[in-house]
Design a protein around this motif. Structure first.
Motif, PDB file in Angstrom:
ATOM      1  N   ASP A  25      -9.882   7.870 -32.829  1.00 16.03           N
ATOM      2  CA  ASP A  25      -9.003   7.397 -31.755  1.00 16.03           C
ATOM      3  C   ASP A  25      -8.894   5.873 -31.771  1.00 16.03           C
ATOM      4  O   ASP A  25      -7.807   5.316 -31.603  1.00 16.03           O
ATOM      5  CB  ASP A  25      -9.511   7.849 -30.389  1.00 16.03           C
ATOM      6  CG  ASP A  25      -9.311   9.332 -30.125  1.00 16.03           C
ATOM      7  OD1 ASP A  25      -8.527   9.981 -30.863  1.00 16.03           O
ATOM      8  OD2 ASP A  25      -9.944   9.844 -29.179  1.00 16.03           O
ATOM      9  N   TYR A  26     -10.034   5.211 -31.975  1.00 16.96           N
ATOM     10  CA  TYR A  26     -10.042   3.747 -32.030  1.00 16.96           C
ATOM     11  C   TYR A  26      -9.163   3.249 -33.181  1.00 16.96           C
ATOM     12  O   TYR A  26      -8.359   2.336 -33.003  1.00 16.96           O
ATOM     13  CB  TYR A  26     -11.483   3.245 -32.189  1.00 16.96           C
ATOM     14  CG  TYR A  26     -11.579   1.745 -32.322  1.00 16.96           C
ATOM     15  CD1 TYR A  26     -11.492   0.932 -31.204  1.00 16.96           C
ATOM     16  CD2 TYR A  26     -11.746   1.141 -33.567  1.00 16.96           C
ATOM     17  CE1 TYR A  26     -11.562  -0.455 -31.319  1.00 16.96           C
ATOM     18  CE2 TYR A  26     -11.819  -0.240 -33.691  1.00 16.96           C
ATOM     19  CZ  TYR A  26     -11.724  -1.028 -32.562  1.00 16.96           C
ATOM     20  OH  TYR A  26     -11.788  -2.398 -32.675  1.00 16.96           O
ATOM     21  N   LEU A  27      -9.320   3.865 -34.344  1.00 20.47           N
ATOM     22  CA  LEU A  27      -8.514   3.451 -35.490  1.00 20.47           C
ATOM     23  C   LEU A  27      -7.031   3.717 -35.240  1.00 20.47           C
ATOM     24  O   LEU A  27      -6.186   2.857 -35.543  1.00 20.47           O
ATOM     25  CB  LEU A  27      -8.986   4.167 -36.759  1.00 20.47           C
ATOM     26  CG  LEU A  27     -10.396   3.823 -37.234  1.00 20.47           C
ATOM     27  CD1 LEU A  27     -10.758   4.655 -38.451  1.00 20.47           C
ATOM     28  CD2 LEU A  27     -10.543   2.340 -37.522  1.00 20.47           C
ATOM     29  N   ASN A  28      -6.695   4.871 -34.680  1.00 13.62           N
ATOM     30  CA  ASN A  28      -5.288   5.186 -34.417  1.00 13.62           C
ATOM     31  C   ASN A  28      -4.664   4.214 -33.422  1.00 13.62           C
ATOM     32  O   ASN A  28      -3.502   3.818 -33.580  1.00 13.62           O
ATOM     33  CB  ASN A  28      -5.149   6.631 -33.944  1.00 13.62           C
ATOM     34  CG  ASN A  28      -5.345   7.618 -35.076  1.00 13.62           C
ATOM     35  OD1 ASN A  28      -5.156   7.296 -36.252  1.00 13.62           O
ATOM     36  ND2 ASN A  28      -5.741   8.836 -34.736  1.00 13.62           N
ATOM     37  N   LYS A  39      -6.390   2.869 -44.132  1.00 14.97           N
ATOM     38  CA  LYS A  39      -7.720   3.383 -43.771  1.00 14.97           C
ATOM     39  C   LYS A  39      -7.925   4.719 -44.446  1.00 14.97           C
ATOM     40  O   LYS A  39      -6.969   5.380 -44.841  1.00 14.97           O
ATOM     41  CB  LYS A  39      -7.872   3.546 -42.264  1.00 14.97           C
ATOM     42  CG  LYS A  39      -7.049   4.691 -41.692  1.00 14.97           C
ATOM     43  CD  LYS A  39      -7.421   4.953 -40.257  1.00 14.97           C
ATOM     44  CE  LYS A  39      -6.728   6.163 -39.691  1.00 14.97           C
ATOM     45  NZ  LYS A  39      -7.186   7.443 -40.238  1.00 14.97           N
ATOM     46  N   GLY A  40      -9.187   5.112 -44.574  1.00 13.43           N
ATOM     47  CA  GLY A  40      -9.486   6.429 -45.101  1.00 13.43           C
ATOM     48  C   GLY A  40     -10.944   6.560 -45.480  1.00 13.43           C
ATOM     49  O   GLY A  40     -11.646   5.576 -45.704  1.00 13.43           O
ATOM     50  N   PRO A  41     -11.398   7.825 -45.551  1.00  9.61           N
ATOM     51  CA  PRO A  41     -12.795   8.090 -45.901  1.00  9.61           C
ATOM     52  C   PRO A  41     -13.004   8.079 -47.407  1.00  9.61           C
ATOM     53  O   PRO A  41     -12.076   8.303 -48.183  1.00  9.61           O
ATOM     54  CB  PRO A  41     -13.014   9.505 -45.352  1.00  9.61           C
ATOM     55  CG  PRO A  41     -11.672  10.149 -45.481  1.00  9.61           C
ATOM     56  CD  PRO A  41     -10.669   9.049 -45.207  1.00  9.61           C
ATOM     57  N   PHE A  42     -14.237   7.834 -47.819  1.00 10.16           N
ATOM     58  CA  PHE A  42     -14.617   8.005 -49.216  1.00 10.16           C
ATOM     59  C   PHE A  42     -14.845   9.498 -49.449  1.00 10.16           C
ATOM     60  O   PHE A  42     -15.392  10.189 -48.580  1.00 10.16           O
ATOM     61  CB  PHE A  42     -15.882   7.206 -49.551  1.00 10.16           C
ATOM     62  CG  PHE A  42     -15.696   5.711 -49.404  1.00 10.16           C
ATOM     63  CD1 PHE A  42     -14.632   5.057 -49.991  1.00 10.16           C
ATOM     64  CD2 PHE A  42     -16.596   4.972 -48.662  1.00 10.16           C
ATOM     65  CE1 PHE A  42     -14.458   3.684 -49.847  1.00 10.16           C
ATOM     66  CE2 PHE A  42     -16.439   3.600 -48.525  1.00 10.16           C
ATOM     67  CZ  PHE A  42     -15.367   2.959 -49.106  1.00 10.16           C
ATOM     68  N   PRO A  68     -16.285   2.335 -32.446  1.00 13.28           N
ATOM     69  CA  PRO A  68     -17.403   3.142 -31.940  1.00 13.28           C
ATOM     70  C   PRO A  68     -18.433   3.533 -33.008  1.00 13.28           C
ATOM     71  O   PRO A  68     -19.621   3.646 -32.698  1.00 13.28           O
ATOM     72  CB  PRO A  68     -16.719   4.382 -31.364  1.00 13.28           C
ATOM     73  CG  PRO A  68     -15.364   3.886 -30.971  1.00 13.28           C
ATOM     74  CD  PRO A  68     -14.997   2.880 -32.033  1.00 13.28           C
ATOM     75  N   ALA A  69     -18.017   3.712 -34.248  1.00 15.26           N
ATOM     76  CA  ALA A  69     -18.969   4.055 -35.313  1.00 15.26           C
ATOM     77  C   ALA A  69     -19.963   2.916 -35.540  1.00 15.26           C
ATOM     78  O   ALA A  69     -21.133   3.158 -35.853  1.00 15.26           O
ATOM     79  CB  ALA A  69     -18.231   4.384 -36.608  1.00 15.26           C
ATOM     80  N   ILE A  70     -19.523   1.700 -35.364  1.00 13.12           N
ATOM     81  CA  ILE A  70     -20.411   0.536 -35.496  1.00 13.12           C
ATOM     82  C   ILE A  70     -21.235   0.376 -34.216  1.00 13.12           C
ATOM     83  O   ILE A  70     -22.453   0.183 -34.264  1.00 13.12           O
ATOM     84  CB  ILE A  70     -19.604  -0.741 -35.800  1.00 13.12           C
ATOM     85  CG1 ILE A  70     -18.814  -0.599 -37.116  1.00 13.12           C
ATOM     86  CG2 ILE A  70     -20.518  -1.966 -35.837  1.00 13.12           C
ATOM     87  CD1 ILE A  70     -19.651  -0.309 -38.345  1.00 13.12           C
ATOM     88  N   LYS A  71     -20.573   0.474 -33.074  1.00 11.13           N
ATOM     89  CA  LYS A  71     -21.261   0.296 -31.794  1.00 11.13           C
ATOM     90  C   LYS A  71     -22.380   1.323 -31.586  1.00 11.13           C
ATOM     91  O   LYS A  71     -23.418   0.996 -31.019  1.00 11.13           O
ATOM     92  CB  LYS A  71     -20.264   0.388 -30.638  1.00 11.13           C
ATOM     93  CG  LYS A  71     -19.343  -0.798 -30.548  1.00 11.13           C
ATOM     94  CD  LYS A  71     -18.336  -0.607 -29.443  1.00 11.13           C
ATOM     95  CE  LYS A  71     -18.687  -1.504 -28.304  1.00 11.13           C
ATOM     96  NZ  LYS A  71     -17.679  -1.484 -27.224  1.00 11.13           N
ATOM     97  N   HIS A  72     -22.179   2.540 -32.069  1.00 10.08           N
ATOM     98  CA  HIS A  72     -23.185   3.587 -31.892  1.00 10.08           C
ATOM     99  C   HIS A  72     -24.163   3.658 -33.062  1.00 10.08           C
ATOM    100  O   HIS A  72     -25.046   4.526 -33.086  1.00 10.08           O
ATOM    101  CB  HIS A  72     -22.512   4.945 -31.680  1.00 10.08           C
ATOM    102  CG  HIS A  72     -21.772   5.038 -30.379  1.00 10.08           C
ATOM    103  ND1 HIS A  72     -22.408   5.218 -29.176  1.00 10.08           N
ATOM    104  CD2 HIS A  72     -20.453   4.934 -30.090  1.00 10.08           C
ATOM    105  CE1 HIS A  72     -21.512   5.243 -28.204  1.00 10.08           C
ATOM    106  NE2 HIS A  72     -20.317   5.069 -28.730  1.00 10.08           N
TER     107      HIS A  72
END
Length: 87
Positions: A25-28, A39-42, A68-72
């Motif tokens: 959601d944050y990225l979107n 953007k995209g996953p490996f 959020p992935a960094i914050k958490h």
């Protein structure tokens, strides 16, 4: 705008799955705001890549650190200024 590549390395896969929806959601929201070039996953599930558009390194760093992935703590990041050779 300057491009900045953020490599988001997976730290805790189980915890990351719990926060994946808010990360996406944050990225979107940042795509809609014009802050993300790509953007995209490996494919090996080791994390992902986000290429931010920002006016400065500090601005790009703030965008990454609000993810959020960094914050958490589910991922850690490396941030580098990036230049595309494709015109």
């Amino acid at each position: 705008m300057i491009l900045y590549a953020a490599i988001l390395e997976m730290v805790d896969l189980k915890k990351d799955k719990e926060h994946l929806d808010i990360h996406i959601d944050y990225l979107n929201k940042n795509i809609e705001a014009g802050n993300i070039f790509a953007k995209g996953p490996f494919t090996d599930h080791s994390g992902g890549l986000v290429i931010y558009k920002a006016n400065s390194f500090e601005e790009a760093k703030e965008l990454v650190e609000n993810d959020p992935a960094i914050k958490h703590g589910t991922r850690r990041y490396t941030l580098k200024e990036w230049k595309s050779n494709i015109e």
